[in-house]
Write a protein that holds these residues in place. Structure first.
Motif, PDB file in Angstrom:
ATOM      1  N   LEU A 296       1.901  39.028  35.390  1.00 29.14           N
ATOM      2  CA  LEU A 296       0.732  38.359  34.791  1.00 29.14           C
ATOM      3  C   LEU A 296       1.152  36.941  34.412  1.00 29.14           C
ATOM      4  O   LEU A 296       2.214  36.740  33.845  1.00 29.14           O
ATOM      5  CB  LEU A 296       0.326  39.092  33.521  1.00 29.14           C
ATOM      6  N   GLN A 297       0.328  35.960  34.728  1.00 22.40           N
ATOM      7  CA  GLN A 297       0.742  34.574  34.446  1.00 22.40           C
ATOM      8  C   GLN A 297      -0.198  33.925  33.431  1.00 22.40           C
ATOM      9  O   GLN A 297      -1.205  33.347  33.802  1.00 22.40           O
ATOM     10  CB  GLN A 297       0.751  33.761  35.743  1.00 22.40           C
ATOM     11  N   PRO A 298       0.127  33.992  32.137  1.00 22.21           N
ATOM     12  CA  PRO A 298      -0.793  33.391  31.166  1.00 22.21           C
ATOM     13  C   PRO A 298      -0.647  31.885  30.990  1.00 22.21           C
ATOM     14  O   PRO A 298      -1.503  31.259  30.379  1.00 22.21           O
ATOM     15  CB  PRO A 298      -0.468  34.124  29.867  1.00 22.21           C
ATOM     16  N   GLY A 299       0.430  31.293  31.513  1.00 18.54           N
ATOM     17  CA  GLY A 299       0.568  29.856  31.278  1.00 18.54           C
ATOM     18  C   GLY A 299       1.491  29.182  32.274  1.00 18.54           C
ATOM     19  O   GLY A 299       2.348  29.827  32.886  1.00 18.54           O
ATOM     20  N   ALA A 300       1.295  27.887  32.441  1.00 20.42           N
ATOM     21  CA  ALA A 300       2.172  27.098  33.314  1.00 20.42           C
ATOM     22  C   ALA A 300       2.018  25.636  32.922  1.00 20.42           C
ATOM     23  O   ALA A 300       1.010  25.244  32.324  1.00 20.42           O
ATOM     24  CB  ALA A 300       1.786  27.279  34.780  1.00 20.42           C
ATOM     25  N   GLY A 301       3.018  24.844  33.273  1.00 20.67           N
ATOM     26  CA  GLY A 301       2.911  23.428  32.968  1.00 20.67           C
ATOM     27  C   GLY A 301       4.077  22.644  33.520  1.00 20.67           C
ATOM     28  O   GLY A 301       4.974  23.196  34.168  1.00 20.67           O
ATOM     29  N   TYR A 302       4.034  21.352  33.259  1.00 18.87           N
ATOM     30  CA  TYR A 302       5.169  20.507  33.632  1.00 18.87           C
ATOM     31  C   TYR A 302       5.276  19.356  32.643  1.00 18.87           C
ATOM     32  O   TYR A 302       4.310  19.021  31.939  1.00 18.87           O
ATOM     33  CB  TYR A 302       5.044  19.983  35.069  1.00 18.87           C
ATOM     34  N   VAL A 303       6.487  18.812  32.589  1.00 20.61           N
ATOM     35  CA  VAL A 303       6.721  17.608  31.795  1.00 20.61           C
ATOM     36  C   VAL A 303       7.161  16.543  32.788  1.00 20.61           C
ATOM     37  O   VAL A 303       8.067  16.781  33.590  1.00 20.61           O
ATOM     38  CB  VAL A 303       7.814  17.833  30.733  1.00 20.61           C
ATOM     39  N   LEU A 304       6.504  15.416  32.763  1.00 22.30           N
ATOM     40  CA  LEU A 304       6.838  14.320  33.674  1.00 22.30           C
ATOM     41  C   LEU A 304       7.573  13.252  32.873  1.00 22.30           C
ATOM     42  O   LEU A 304       7.042  12.728  31.888  1.00 22.30           O
ATOM     43  CB  LEU A 304       5.536  13.747  34.257  1.00 22.30           C
ATOM     44  N   TYR A 305       8.819  12.981  33.279  1.00 25.79           N
ATOM     45  CA  TYR A 305       9.586  11.923  32.616  1.00 25.79           C
ATOM     46  C   TYR A 305       9.382  10.655  33.443  1.00 25.79           C
ATOM     47  O   TYR A 305      10.068  10.440  34.449  1.00 25.79           O
ATOM     48  CB  TYR A 305      11.066  12.313  32.522  1.00 25.79           C
ATOM     49  N   GLY A 306       8.367   9.889  33.086  1.00 25.41           N
ATOM     50  CA  GLY A 306       8.015   8.693  33.846  1.00 25.41           C
ATOM     51  C   GLY A 306       8.041   7.489  32.939  1.00 25.41           C
ATOM     52  O   GLY A 306       8.774   7.481  31.945  1.00 25.41           O
ATOM     53  N   PRO A 307       7.213   6.458  33.201  1.00 26.07           N
ATOM     54  CA  PRO A 307       7.137   5.314  32.291  1.00 26.07           C
ATOM     55  C   PRO A 307       6.843   5.804  30.874  1.00 26.07           C
ATOM     56  O   PRO A 307       7.344   5.278  29.892  1.00 26.07           O
ATOM     57  CB  PRO A 307       5.975   4.487  32.846  1.00 26.07           C
ATOM     58  N   SER A 308       5.994   6.851  30.760  1.00 20.46           N
ATOM     59  CA  SER A 308       5.920   7.579  29.489  1.00 20.46           C
ATOM     60  C   SER A 308       6.173   9.044  29.835  1.00 20.46           C
ATOM     61  O   SER A 308       6.069   9.441  30.991  1.00 20.46           O
ATOM     62  CB  SER A 308       4.567   7.386  28.808  1.00 20.46           C
TER      63      SER A 308
END
Ligand code: AFP
Length: 339
Positions: free
Chosen positions: A160-172
């Motif tokens: 079961l997949q209740p969540g997902a995401g990413y963090v982008l280390y960019g200009p911000s």
């Protein structure tokens, strides 16, 4: 005032923790454990962001001399990000196990730590071969909930997949996540150390005008893939005119642009090994979390014949071809692949 009105009224002031709590209230059965887990993950992301931002100044650039389970050179920051995540998350009390792109096997929660019902799968620093040249990298995560009884061993068939995401280390530094209630983006304000809501309810257009793929691999593609990619350079495509090409080579960066502008990101099946054609990206720590986010934003994700979210992994670190982005653009490619 409704919760949505509060968010829109004050959206620049809403922190990710407040946002999570507002969403938690919408699930009466919620225990708060999931919110707690995400909060720990966010702290780990801030620590990684701090080191990525100073990468040129600290002794963290370059490789460790090791090769990971994927056969790729491990960068010092890969190892650092992996260690930070494991150290923080094994103490969260919310997890029964973890898996990292950098490690061959699943990561159990050591004896002595409280175990919960969630499984965390992550790519600690995706695109890390770009770090030395100061190009965007990111952390990708998928949160699964065990479906097996709590007192049994936790396995990867708990899907079961209740969540997902990413963090982008960019200009911000940006955090983008979904818990199945839309996709929301937050920008890290370094002066207060908080992720603040900057992109509420992100939606992808039905079609775009950018395609993103490593065309250096064209020699290894099959005819339908070549025909689809050539179609994006012609007027015979969903936009009716040639698309622009953009390719960073960091999934998080290419995905984030695709999510905001529309279009398609592809890592097609290739025949580098003619005996066993395959995609490059990992199902559980790359394709599946991105597919969940993309569908929540109104887009689509396919391996060419199946919806990514319908694929049951056969093993950890399984690789799949990935076609992800605006619905019409993904359909356009899959129509070629299945003609
Ligand atoms: P690294 O983490 O080894 O840089 O790989 C990045 C990645 O998994 C993904 O972020 C990119 O979309 C993809 O590989 C790029 O692969 P190519 O260099 O083969 O185009």
């Amino acid at each position: 005032m409704t919760e949505t009105e509060i968010i829109h009224e004050n959206n620049k002031q809403i922190t990710v923790t407040e946002h999570l709590l507002l969403h938690q209230k919408k699930s009466p059965a919620a225990t708060g454990m999931f919110t707690h887990l995400l909060n720990d993950l966010i702290l780990a992301a801030k620590l990684i962001s701090r080191s990525v931002n100073k990468a040129g100044l600290l002794d963290v650039l370059g490789g460790t001399g090791e090769t990971n389970i994927q056969g790729e050179k491990v960068q010092k920051l890969d190892e650092f990000a992996d260690k930070i995540l494991v150290h923080r998350m094994e103490r969260s009390g919310a997890l029964c196990m973890m898996a990292s792109e950098e490690r061959a096997d699943i990561i159990p929660i050591p004896a002595g730590f409280t175990r919960g019902e969630y499984i965390l799968i992550f790519d600690p620093l995706d695109g890390s071969s770009n770090i030395d040249v100061n190009i965007n990298v990111g952390t990708i995560f998928s949160i699964l909930r065990r479906t097996s009884p709590k007192d049994t061993e936790c396995t990867l068939s708990d899907i079961l997949q209740p969540g997902a995401g990413y963090v982008l280390y960019g200009p911000s530094t940006m955090l983008v996540y979904t818990t199945g209630l839309g996709v929301h983006g937050f920008t890290l304000d370094p002066s207060v150390g908080e992720f603040l809501l900057s992109h509420p309810n992100m939606r992808i257009p039905d079609n775009g005008n950018i395609y993103s793929v490593n065309e250096g691999n064209r020699f290894y593609w099959n005819e339908p893939t070549i025909a689809a990619v050539d179609g994006f350079k012609s007027a015979n495509n969903p936009a009716g005119k040639p698309y622009s090409l953009r390719y960073v080579g960091s999934l998080v960066a290419d995905f984030h642009r695709t999510l905001q502008y529309g279009g398609i990101f592809m890592y097609p099946l290739d025949y580098k090994d003619p005996e066993s054609p395959r995609g490059k990206l990992r199902l559980q720590c790359e394709a599946s979390p991105m597919a969940f986010i993309m569908e929540q934003a109104g887009g689509a994700a396919s391996d060419g014949s199946r919806r990514i979210l319908d694929i049951t992994p056969k093993k950890l670190h399984e690789r799949v071809p990935l076609y992800v982005g605006s619905k019409k653009d993904v359909e356009y490619v899959t129509a070629h692949l299945n003609a």
